[in-house]
Structure formats: structure tokens, C-alpha cells
Design a protein around this motif. Structure first.
Motif, PDB file in Angstrom:
ATOM      1  N   THR A   7       0.787  -1.113   0.210  1.00 36.17           N
ATOM      2  CA  THR A   7      -0.057   0.020  -0.030  1.00 36.17           C
ATOM      3  C   THR A   7       0.847   1.223   0.045  1.00 36.17           C
ATOM      4  OG1 THR A   7      -1.733  -1.152   1.202  1.00 36.17           O
ATOM      5  CG2 THR A   7      -1.867   1.306   1.270  1.00 36.17           C
ATOM      6  N   SER A   8       2.014   1.195   0.835  1.00 30.72           N
ATOM      7  CA  SER A   8       3.056   2.357   0.591  1.00 30.72           C
ATOM      8  C   SER A   8       3.368   2.523  -0.663  1.00 30.72           C
ATOM      9  CB  SER A   8       3.792   2.076   2.071  1.00 30.72           C
ATOM     10  OG  SER A   8       3.417   1.823   3.264  1.00 30.72           O
ATOM     11  N   ASP A  11       0.936   3.854  -2.984  1.00 37.14           N
ATOM     12  CA  ASP A  11       0.743   5.546  -2.639  1.00 37.14           C
ATOM     13  C   ASP A  11       1.867   6.382  -2.942  1.00 37.14           C
ATOM     14  OD1 ASP A  11      -0.616   7.676  -1.393  1.00 37.14           O
ATOM     15  OD2 ASP A  11       1.084   7.611   0.134  1.00 37.14           O
ATOM     16  N   MET A  12       3.125   5.841  -2.789  1.00 38.08           N
ATOM     17  CA  MET A  12       4.584   6.583  -3.278  1.00 38.08           C
ATOM     18  C   MET A  12       4.646   6.682  -4.755  1.00 38.08           C
ATOM     19  SD  MET A  12       8.430   5.487  -2.915  1.00 38.08           S
ATOM     20  CE  MET A  12       8.235   4.256  -4.311  1.00 38.08           C
TER      21      MET A  12
END
Length: 281
Positions: A7-8, A11-12
Motif C-alpha cells: 500500500t505504501s 501511494d508513493m
């Protein structure tokens, strides 16, 4: 790789504009159990970059897989609708918040205002503003003001501009915005009065500036500013870039002229031959 890490990464990548890379990580995650957070990251990333259709299609896929949306999901969808001018769809998503047992927050109202203002539904937007269960924020009023100016509703722009000044009496941009509205209406006395009101209240207009990060250091630039220690070299490079741009434009014009001349010669136009001779000289 854990779901939180995936998820990170999504998002990044999305925030950096690497949408394809974000989609690759997202699709890889679908092989195992997912949650609403990774879907929100991908839907929001697509919406932010104006990929409206892809964003809404992903939401449909999310519903098929029975992943329950949350408040952030609807915020991302409203953002997509704002970019795509999808007023009908935005109302549908806004109403779905209540149907799914959620309460619309300030951010949802702000997004809905942005949808209506961008699409030019300004009377509807103002009525929506007046009927909200909360006091309008500066961002809501600012979105409506921009919509009024862009769509020529200067009468409503004046009302909204005054509300913004009442809300933020020491914000320089609010006075400038209303002054610009008066200027567009050619009401020069009122436009001048706004500038004088700033002086009376001690409100100073802060100049706009840009910040560039180079090797971890932030460099601030203001128009015509020469306070930077390397300003001489910077302006030299800028002059060189402008010269190259002008040179490129001149070359394009010359190529177009030669093309026109050749076409004229092919059609038996003697004047084109004379132009070719003059151009060669």
C-alpha cells in the motif's frame, strides 16, 4: 511483501506520477487478500492525475470483489468527478455516503463544491453552500469564487469574495481576488478601494515565489530577484535557454516558408521562385 508495504509503495508511486508502476504493485497485491486502504491509494492516485475513467472503473471492480468502501474512498471518487466534470456521478457518490451509514465530512463538502464550481453549476453550488450543516471553509469559498470568475458569474463572485474577506480579514489574497472581480466588471473605484482597505488594515501582499530543491538544499526564487548568491550564473543560463527557444522558433518558421515555396513552385507559381531566390540571398 506485506500488504502495508504494498500500500505504501502504491501511494508513493502514485504521488510521484509513476502511475504504471503503482498499478503493477497494486495488481500483484490482488493475488492475495487486500483491504480498502490499498484500493483507496490506487483510486486516489488515478483521480489525482486526471485518469477519471480508470479511477471509476477500479471502484466498480472493488465493489465486485466486495471490498467495502470507506469515507476516503468516496473522497477519492469525488476528486475524480471534479477532474472529469461528472456532476451527476458526484451527487450519486455523495448520497451513497449516507446510504452506507457514513456521515459526510468537511472534506466531502469541499470536494462536492469543487465539482459543482468547475462544471459551472454555480447557482446550485451556492445553494449547496448555504444549506451545509457547517460553516463554509475558505477552501470551499475559494473554489466557488474561481468557478464564478471562470464562468463569468461576476455578480455571485462579488458575494463570495466579500464572504472570504469576512472569513479571513488578514489574508492578502482575499482582497486581491475581490479587487480582480471589480476590475473585470470595470468598477475601478471599488477595485481601488480594496487595495486601500489592505493598507488601512495593515495587510501586506506577499510576493509569489518558487522553491527548487537541488542536492537536498532548497533555493527560493522571486520574480526579478537577484538576492541568490549565484543569480548572475542563473540569469545567464536563463538567457541562453530563451535564445535557444527563439532560435528553434525561427528555424520552424524558415522550414515552413521553404515548404510553402516548394509547394508554390510545384504548382507553377513564379513568385515562389523569386521568393526562393530572395531567401537564398
Amino acid at each position: 511483501m506485506t500488504l502495508v508495504l504494498r500500500t505504501s509503495l502504491v501511494d508513493m508511486y502514485a504521488k510521484c506520477g509513476a502511475v504504471e508502476e503503482a498499478l503493477v504493485v497494486f495488481r500483484e497485491a490482488l493475488g492475495s487478500k487486500t483491504d480498502v486502504f490499498i484500493w483507496n491509494a490506487m483510486i486516489g492516485g488515478l483521480a489525482t492525475h486526471g485518469l477519471v475513467t480508470e479511477s471509476l472503473e477500479l471502484y466498480k471492480e472493488m465493489c465486485v470483489l466486495k471490498v467495502r468502501p470507506d469515507e476516503i474512498t468516496y473522497l477519492c471518487l469525488l476528486c475524480a468527478c471534479a477532474h472529469g466534470g461528472l456532476v451527476k456521478e458526484a451527487w450519486c457518490f455523495f448520497d451513497s455516503l449516507g446510504k452506507d451509514g457514513m456521515t459526510a465530512k468537511c472534506e466531502h463538502y469541499a470536494c462536492m463544491m469543487d465539482v459543482l464550481a468547475r462544471a459551472g453549476h454555480l447557482t446550485e453550488a451556492y445553494r449547496f453552500l448555504c444549506e451545509m450543516p457547517m460553516e463554509p471553509t475558505a477552501s470551499m469559498l475559494g473554489a466557488l469564487l474561481s468557478g464564478c470568475i471562470n464562468h463569468g458569474r461576476l455578480d455571485l463572485a462579488e458575494i463570495v469574495g466579500k464572504k472570504l474577506i469576512d472569513l479571513e480579514p488578514f489574508h492578502d489574497g482575499r482582497y486581491v481576488g475581490l479587487s480582480n472581480v471589480y476590475a473585470l466588471k470595470k468598477r475601478w473605484d471599488e477595485a481601488k478601494a480594496m487595495r486601500e482597505a489592505m493598507d488601512t488594515r495593515g495587510v501586506k501582499k506577499l510576493p509569489g515565489f518558487s522553491v527548487v530543491e537541488i542536492f537536498g538544499a532548497l533555493h527560493r526564487f522571486i520574480a526579478h530577484d537577484k538576492a541568490h548568491p549565484e543569480s548572475d550564473q542563473i540569469y545567464t543560463i536563463l538567457d541562453f535557454v530563451l535564445w535557444q527557444m527563439k532560435l528553434g522558433r525561427d528555424c520552424e518558421e524558415q522550414e515552413q516558408l521553404l515548404c510553402d515555396i516548394n509547394v508554390g513552385i510545384g504548382n507553377g507559381d513564379d513568385s515562389s521562385a523569386l521568393q526562393m531566390n530572395d531567401f537564398s540571398l
